[in-house]
Design an enzyme around this catalytic site. Structure first.
Site: not given
Ligand SMILES: [Zn+2]
Ligand SMILES: [Zn+2]
Length: 446
Positions: A131, A164, A167, A204, A239, A273, A276, A310, A323, A325, A355
């Site tokens: 973050r 990972h 973001y 990503h 990914e 993934d 995804h 993933h 998306d 999960h 995940e």
């Molecule tokens: Zn990811």
């Molecule tokens: Zn993933």
């Protein structure tokens, strides 16, 4: 599943220390670049309705009492108490390294303790706060702790650890200042990998922010080329994504196009993934559909680039570009999809990271993380290796898990159906409506 598990040997691992807490938090999946611009507080909120994993230190459920090592100075022995023992890989019919995206709160070394706790043979983590743009450098004790613990627990981190990426980072960013900021954070992560002896780094691909796709793909590749020159060995693993619109990487063709522009092909790979892929329209549910999808992957990208998985079920139906999960076997993919993966020779030896959501309502109504969910899912997935899908055992498992996820599937299917109706109305209003619909889809894709 328990029946089969008892047949297997397990590794005896002592629990280990996890000391100081920090406010660092791990949230394994993200929103579009548009949302990446939002404040940290907002970012957290976005994930909450997503059932995405939050691998953060949380109260643990009661676990079977085992001996606690005398030297442990863990803040509470319950924090590191094993929830499952690690399966000895050689006792499996295939070498499948299944784990989860665990918390690295308090330092990267704690990720190993957390992986051991759930019986994982591979793991993912965030190397720094997701973050914040600025994070303190990797602490020397975290680095030595990571090395010591990985040796102690026989983790081959160069093979089975898959950090990972952040973001906040969008390697497709066009504006110079943003591109530079993204690059610096990205390469800093790669340097952390190299300091830790980690050889795979999942991220990503990026977001076009509405600009031309071809140019965005070019920018991602050139950032990768620069990052590869600034580091030595770590393989940057793209990914695949669930969304459409501005998201890059929802199709195998996108991944291929990035790879084509990467100069050092030994430094680039792909992580599939499952959630995804399915949300993006790639079916994995039946053996034939799985073979077809993976055949496409091989044709378009090539198995040589496949570096990791993933493993997530999907709360949303195929092609929904959402998306969300779900726990293994409870979603629209279903247990058979995971049976297909677990029994596919090509994927042997790759890190396979869960995940899946582990937030549960505690007795006091508060949300707590139940890491036993991952411990159980790891054993469930291992049990699928070599299991006859026509057996009563498989059918009973499949049915139980599908029942467990039924209300959630119905709920999300309903949302998807309503949205389709809304979008088709927008579509009749002309181009602007279509553009808006694409952006909407975009925004709930991680
Ligand atoms: Zn990811
Ligand atoms: Zn993933």
């Amino acid at each position: 599943m328990a029946k089969r598990l008892t047949k297997r040997k397990v590794v005896e691992e002592p629990a280990s220390e996890a000391d100081e807490d920090d406010d660092e938090e791990a949230v394994p999946e993200s929103k579009s670049a548009k949302k990446r611009k939002t404040t940290a507080a907002k970012v957290k909120l976005q994930y909450e309705d997503d059932s995405e994993v939050e691998a953060e230190e949380a109260p643990k459920p009661a676990a079977k009492k085992r001996k606690t090592p005398a030297k442990s100075k863990a803040k509470s022995s319950q924090d590191t108490m094993p929830l499952a023992e690690r399966t000895v890989i050689s006792s499996l019919k295939k070498a499948m390294y299944i784990g989860a995206h665990v918390s690295a709160a308090g330092g990267v070394q704690n990720a190993i303790t957390n992986a051991v706790q759930i019986g994982a043979n591979s793991f993912a983590l965030f190397l720094k706060s997701q973050r914040k743009w600025d994070s303190p450098p990797l602490a020397a004790d975290a680095r030595t702790g990571f090395e010591t613990l990985s040796k102690q627990h026989s983790f081959e981190v160069h093979k089975h650890c898959l950090p990972h990426g952040s973001y906040l980072v969008n390697l497709a960013a066009a504006e110079a200042a943003k591109a530079d900021q993204a690059y610096r954070s990205f390469v800093d992560d790669l340097q952390r990998c190299e300091a830790l002896g980690v050889r795979l780094y999942n991220f990503h691909p990026g977001n076009t922010n509405g600009e031309a796709r071809e140019a965005a793909v070019g920018r991602i590749a050139s950032q990768l080329n620069k990052a590869h020159k600034a580091t030595e060995k770590v393989v940057t693993v793209l990914e695949n994504m669930a969304g459409q619109g501005n998201v890059v990487g929802s199709t195998f063709e996108d991944l291929r196009d990035i790879i084509a522009l990467v100069e050092d092909k030994s430094r680039v790979g792909v992580c599939i993934d499952t959630c995804h892929a399915f949300a993006a329209g790639y079916d994995l549910r039946t053996p034939a559909a799985y073979a077809d999808t993976m055949g496409k992957f091989d044709d378009v990208v090539g198995y040589g680039y496949l570096k990791a998985f993933h493993l997530n079920d999907s709360k949303a139906p195929m092609g929904s570009h959402r998306d969300l999960h779900a726990n293994i076997g409870t979603g629209f993919l279903g247990l058979r999809a995971f049976h297909n993966v677990m029994n596919h020779g090509v994927v042997e030896g790759l890190p396979m990271v869960l995940e899946t959501p582990i937030d549960r309502k505690g007795p006091d109504g508060k949300t707590v993380e139940d890491k036993k969910v991952w411990a159980d899912e790891i054993k469930l997935l291992e049990s699928l290796i070599g299991m006859d899908p026509e057996s009563d055992e498989f059918k009973a498992l499949d049915e139980r898990l599908q029942t467990q996820g039924e209300s959630e599937r119905v709920k999300v299917q309903d949302q998807v159906d309503r949205k389709a109706v809304k979008d088709s109305k927008k579509g009749t209003k002309g181009k602007r409506g279509k553009k808006k619909a694409a952006d909407d889809n975009d925004s709930d894709s991680d």
